[in-house]
Motif scaffolding. Structure first.
Motif, mmCIF file in Angstrom:
data_model
loop_
_atom_site.group_PDB
_atom_site.id
_atom_site.type_symbol
_atom_site.label_atom_id
_atom_site.label_comp_id
_atom_site.label_asym_id
_atom_site.label_seq_id
_atom_site.Cartn_x
_atom_site.Cartn_y
_atom_site.Cartn_z
ATOM 1 N N SER A 287 0.969 -1.250 0.137
ATOM 2 C CA SER A 287 -0.190 0.021 -0.009
ATOM 3 C C SER A 287 0.766 1.707 0.267
ATOM 4 O O SER A 287 0.770 2.343 -0.521
ATOM 5 C CB SER A 287 -0.721 0.213 1.172
ATOM 6 O OG SER A 287 -1.481 -1.502 0.741
ATOM 7 N N ALA B 156 -7.396 2.783 -1.421
ATOM 8 C CA ALA B 156 -8.772 2.891 -0.289
ATOM 9 C C ALA B 156 -8.211 2.259 1.663
ATOM 10 O O ALA B 156 -8.323 3.043 2.418
ATOM 11 C CB ALA B 156 -9.960 2.637 -0.339
ATOM 12 N N ASP B 157 -8.018 0.952 1.160
ATOM 13 C CA ASP B 157 -7.618 0.189 2.346
ATOM 14 C C ASP B 157 -6.227 -0.304 2.300
ATOM 15 O O ASP B 157 -5.855 -1.272 1.919
ATOM 16 C CB ASP B 157 -9.044 -1.164 2.364
ATOM 17 C CG ASP B 157 -8.802 -2.602 4.290
ATOM 18 O OD1 ASP B 157 -7.741 -1.960 4.183
ATOM 19 O OD2 ASP B 157 -9.193 -2.790 3.575
ATOM 20 N N THR C 249 -4.504 -2.288 4.535
ATOM 21 C CA THR C 249 -4.258 -3.364 4.435
ATOM 22 C C THR C 249 -4.825 -4.318 3.885
ATOM 23 O O THR C 249 -4.031 -6.160 3.801
ATOM 24 C CB THR C 249 -5.458 -4.060 5.814
ATOM 25 O OG1 THR C 249 -7.048 -3.925 5.636
ATOM 26 C CG2 THR C 249 -5.568 -2.770 6.974
ATOM 27 N N ALA C 250 -5.292 -3.891 2.230
ATOM 28 C CA ALA C 250 -5.990 -5.302 2.007
ATOM 29 C C ALA C 250 -4.662 -5.233 0.952
ATOM 30 O O ALA C 250 -4.283 -6.103 0.099
ATOM 31 C CB ALA C 250 -7.148 -4.186 0.985
ATOM 32 N N GLU D 199 0.866 -1.567 12.161
ATOM 33 C CA GLU D 199 0.274 -1.339 10.821
ATOM 34 C C GLU D 199 0.035 0.618 10.779
ATOM 35 O O GLU D 199 1.088 0.398 9.156
ATOM 36 C CB GLU D 199 -1.229 -0.792 10.808
ATOM 37 C CG GLU D 199 -2.127 -0.795 10.330
ATOM 38 C CD GLU D 199 -3.384 -0.483 10.024
ATOM 39 O OE1 GLU D 199 -4.833 -0.002 9.581
ATOM 40 O OE2 GLU D 199 -4.354 -1.407 11.088
ATOM 41 N N GLY E 124 -6.238 -7.731 9.911
ATOM 42 C CA GLY E 124 -7.712 -7.604 9.942
ATOM 43 C C GLY E 124 -8.362 -8.277 11.595
ATOM 44 O O GLY E 124 -9.327 -8.359 11.761
#
Length: 895
Positions: A362, A373-374, A376-377, A499, A734
């Motif tokens: 990311s 946008a996320d 963690t994805a 994170e 998550g």
């Protein structure tokens, strides 16, 4: 036990019946219940096997098998023979014999001759087929003959090959039982096998069919060259055909049994029509759709032209197809590049390790101007399959800039992947759609300006010492920043820190470090251009021997010096040479090692304890947590008797050879070019060693974040949500946040999830084949083009000049590996956790890598000949073989 039936017709067997009916019978039952054309039959269940063998005396054999290593083939074979004899000697219980007789002649059972087939509970499984490990008896006629075949099937659970296969796959022998299929024989005119996906190339929905006259046993056993067809399942188009000679057929005999009948050369005509081939492919497509995965099937066509399915099992050798978010958004065919393999990590990453890289990706995406946008994805191009990380490089390969840059980078990092990607340039599915290089150039320039990379590259060339000083100060600041949170920090605060650090802090470190190595290799390239054809093969790589300022080399030499200090303490040296490394590691944590070892190892780990084998996986214990590998390497070093071959001596000689080579090349260039060549090569030596530092900084961050997550795991374990703190690494960021935010009323769910993921990781560690590149239809481009070695010669990429002949040592896992001084290390790939082994190696052969990959760099610095990017090296070379490694030409030959 009494509640379980002895006999079940196929129509009563579902997928849940595996413990009772075994894999083969379950699949036949599933196919029968789904309406596929399966010859009728029954299953003699595992209850019958238990009844027949419970008094056979297998207990002692099972106890011995439990403690016999998988590699001790002689002992395994002896135990298998004892088990077979015991089972064959055991009488068939009367109730079992009566059940067999009733099943053979009763309703729903077979009529006429039968096939008696073994069906083990560890068979035809999604992760291991166990194909052919137990016996089958064809054209069995009469009840007594069926009973005898049943007994022999039971005994075949203990064939040498079955026992060895279970041992190699980590299957507990006590857990495996045998059922027996009794199935009506198809008197086939032609039979064979069909894969619903290509088992060689991996391409999905491409049926591969082998056919030959008579019973399918001729094809299954490999005793005949069958007709071979490749069919596009979707269209029915036959895309490949190769006629076989079909010199042999297996035919049933009237009174039972089979005979092998010689046939004339059948190369001139196929034994099946094109319509039959297409019908087979269509049937295979329906079977695959029913199971939801590619299948390995057996089939037969009788005298009336009816098509029968006699077996279906998963194709366990196929690598699962990755799927990225980018693919879901954009559709179309995709190209996936294995980041795990390129990093030398063959083992599956832990779920938390994958989660960490999603966060890091990311940050990379945001740096490139594409925030996600996320976080963690992760970036939409990053995905995972079988626990390995893949990058969707479709967009890159469809751009002119990507095609120009990425393969060239891989040429020096992972050369075979570069070859594979270039091979896709002419594939119309991946044609260039972005012809302008300007957008990519603008992105690179924007990042370069933001971090002042060009000016820092120039500064590095002008003053290498100042650059190294800036980098060292950065390392010091990073260590201070990564100090653990106080004990009072909450688990959520620790998770937030992880994170935040991985998604925002880690990647921006790298542009501050890369100008040094960029400048170093740019100077090497400049020297190469100035020399033109005056530099002979291997001479420029000689300049990189004994390269200073490499954090990995410094680590290895520090470990060697530690071994030297231990050597002077006779008692301490004897301890390391006689006590297993696992016991020594426990003593280290207890503080009970000899003072020299305890103090020196603690100081070494204070600097390098952040490292590990497969260190890019945050879920892997660091050396500071488990120094077993380090202690094993120290023991290897203590076995080195010829101190003239000591690593520090070899390193010093390499540095001296490099200095001589610089003077030689400068003199050869002559005129005004000579001083320029000398300057450029001097700067290359002063700066290129910094190449290893960016990864070391990332690993340092991962180690610190691992410590924070371990504290979170300890808290979750104290709440009963996890069994142990280490279980946290089998969850994602998550999932951990969800457990912390809303603790479950019943922890059984999280406990079961971790247990399943641990079991899955254990299975995945057994996977030997990993693709460098895989397409979205499952095709592995390298598999299409890979050729077998000729006359024992293997070729790869020259990585470190020189020639050495020695004994090969194949090492798949460096932890606990023993490498005798001078042996040639043959391995899949390496990361810094492997490099202590290089210090005593006489040469290196590696399946992965390019001329500037990690293993190649370190091999050059130690002056050991090396060839990398050698396809299937660990399969073609066996431990103990004498081989010659020519690191100048890139060849490996047997002697």
């Amino acid at each position: 036990m009494s509640a379980s039936p002895l006999i079940l017709p196929f129509s009563d067997i579902g997928a849940e019946a595996l413990p009772l009916a075994g894999g083969k019978a379950v699949n036949l039952g599933v196919l029968t219940r789904a309406g596929f054309p399966v010859p009728p039959g029954v299953c003699l269940t595992t209850r019958a096997y238990r009844a027949a063998t419970e008094g056979a005396g297998l207990g002692d054999v099972l106890d011995a098998l439990a403690t016999t290593p998988a590699g001790d083939v002689t002992a395994l074979n002896e135990l298998a023979a004892r088990a077979r004899a015991l089972v064959l000697a055991a009488p068939v219980p009367p109730e079992v014999a009566e059940a067999v007789r009733h099943g053979v002649r009763g309703p729903g059972g077979p009529s006429g001759p039968v096939a008696v087939r073994s069906s083990a509970t560890a068979e035809d499984l999604p992760h291991a087929s166990f194909a052919g490990q137990q016996d089958t008896y064809l054209n069995v006629v009469g009840e007594e003959a069926v009973l005898d075949a049943v007994r022999r099937c039971w005994a075949s659970l203990w064939t040498d090959r079955a026992v060895a296969y279970r041992a190699a796959n980590g299957v507990d022998h006590r857990s495996v039982l045998l059922a027996v299929v009794i199935q009506e024989m198809v008197s086939s005119e032609v039979a064979g096998v069909m894969f619903t996906a290509n088992p060689v190339t991996g391409r999905r929905h491409e049926a591969v069919i082998d056919a030959s006259p008579g019973l399918g046993e001729a094809v299954v056993s490999g005793s005949v060259n069958p007709d071979h067809f490749v069919v596009d399942v979707a269209t029915g188009r036959i895309t490949g055909r190769r006629p076989g000679d079909k010199l042999l057929a297996v035919r049933p005999l009237p009174g039972g049994g089979v005979e092998h009948v010689g046939l004339g050369d059948g190369t001139g005509s196929a034994c099946v029509t094109d319509d039959q081939v297409r019908a087979l492919a269509a049937l295979g497509g329906r079977v695959e759709e029913h199971y939801g995965s590619p299948q390995d099937t057996e089939w037969a066509i009788d005298a009336d032209g009816a098509l029968w399915l006699t077996q279906s099992r998963p194709i366990t050798t196929l690598f699962p197809v990755p799927e990225s978010a980018a693919a879901r958004a954009e559709g179309g065919p995709r190209i996936y590049f294995s980041f795990s393999v390129a990093q030398g990590v063959y083992a599956p990453l832990t779920p938390m390790g994958v989660s960490a890289f999603r966060l890091i990706s990311s940050s990379i995406s945001a740096l490139a101007g594409n925030p996600v946008a996320d976080v963690t994805a992760g970036a939409p191009q990053l995905t995972e399959a079988a626990g390995r990380l893949f990058l969707d490089v479709t967009g890159v390969m469809r751009g002119r800039a990507g095609r120009a840059v990425v393969p060239r980078l891989l040429d020096v990092m992972e050369a075979r992947s570069a070859v594979v990607l270039r091979g896709l340039f002419d594939d119309p599915r991946f044609g260039v759609t972005r012809r302008s290089v300007l957008p990519a150039l603008r992105r690179v320039l924007r990042i370069a300006r933001r971090f002042r990379v060009p000016s820092n590259v120039v500064r590095a060339v002008l003053n290498p010492g100042a650059t190294r000083g800036r980098v060292e100060r950065l390392r010091s600041r990073l260590r201070a920043e990564l100090a653990p949170l106080p004990e009072s920090a909450t688990p959520l605060e620790r998770l937030d820190r992880v994170e935040r650090t991985l998604s925002a802090r880690t990647v921006p470190l790298l542009p501050h470090v890369v100008p040094g190595p960029i400048a170093g290799f740019a100077m090497l390239g400049l020297a190469a251009r100035l020399l033109g054809g005056r530099a002979r093969p291997g001479e420029l790589t000689t300049v990189l021997r004994g390269l200073p300022h490499n954090v990995t080399t410094e680590m290895d030499l520090a470990l060697w010096r530690l071994a030297g200090r231990i050597r002077r303490d006779a008692d301490a040296a004897a301890l390391l040479l006689t006590v297993p490394a696992t016991d020594l590691a426990r003593r280290f944590h207890d503080g009970t090692l000899p003072r020299t070892v305890q103090r020196e190892l603690r100081e070494f780990l204070a600097v390098y304890g952040v490292r590990a084998v497969a260190e890019i996986d945050l879920g892997v214990p660091r050396w500071s947590e488990d120094p077993t590998h380090v202690l094993g390497v120290l023991a290897n070093y203590l076995r080195l008797d010829d101190l003239s071959q000591a690593p520090d001596e070899v390193f010093a000689r390499g540095a001296a050879e490099a200095a001589v080579m610089i003077r030689t090349l400068a003199a050869r260039a002559g005129g005004l070019r000579g001083p320029l060549v000398r300057f450029a090569l001097g700067r290359a030596r002063a700066l290129a060693g910094l190449r290893e530092l960016p990864k070391f900084l990332v690993v340092t961050v991962l180690a610190a974040m691992r410590a924070e997550l371990a504290a979170v795991g300890a808290e979750l374990a104290s709440r009963g949500v996890l069994d142990s703190p280490g279980d946290v690494f089998f969850l994602t960021i998550g999932e951990v946040r969800a457990l912390l935010s809303a603790p479950p009323a019943d922890p059984a769910g999280s406990l079961a999830l971790v247990a399943e993921r641990r079991a899955q990781a254990d299975r995945e560690r057994l996977r030997r084949h990993l693709p460098r590149v895989v397409l979205s239809d499952g095709t592995e481009p390298e598999a299409v083009a890979t050729a077998e070695p000729v006359d024992g010669a293997l070729t790869g990429t020259p990585a470190s000049a020189g020639t050495v002949t020695g004994t090969a040592r194949v090492v798949l896992d460096p932890v606990g590996a023993h490498l005798e001084p001078g042996e040639i290390l043959v391995c899949p790939s390496t990361d810094p956790g492997w490099t202590p082994l290089f210090l005593t190696a006489g040469g290196l052969v590696m399946e992965m890598g390019g001329a500037n990959s990690h293993g190649a760099v370190v091999a050059r610095e130690y002056g050991i000949p090396a060839v990398v990017g050698v396809a299937h090296a660990t399969e073609h070379v066996v431990t103990g073989l004498r081989i010659t490694v020519d690191g100048t030409s890139g060849t490996v030959t047997t002697t």
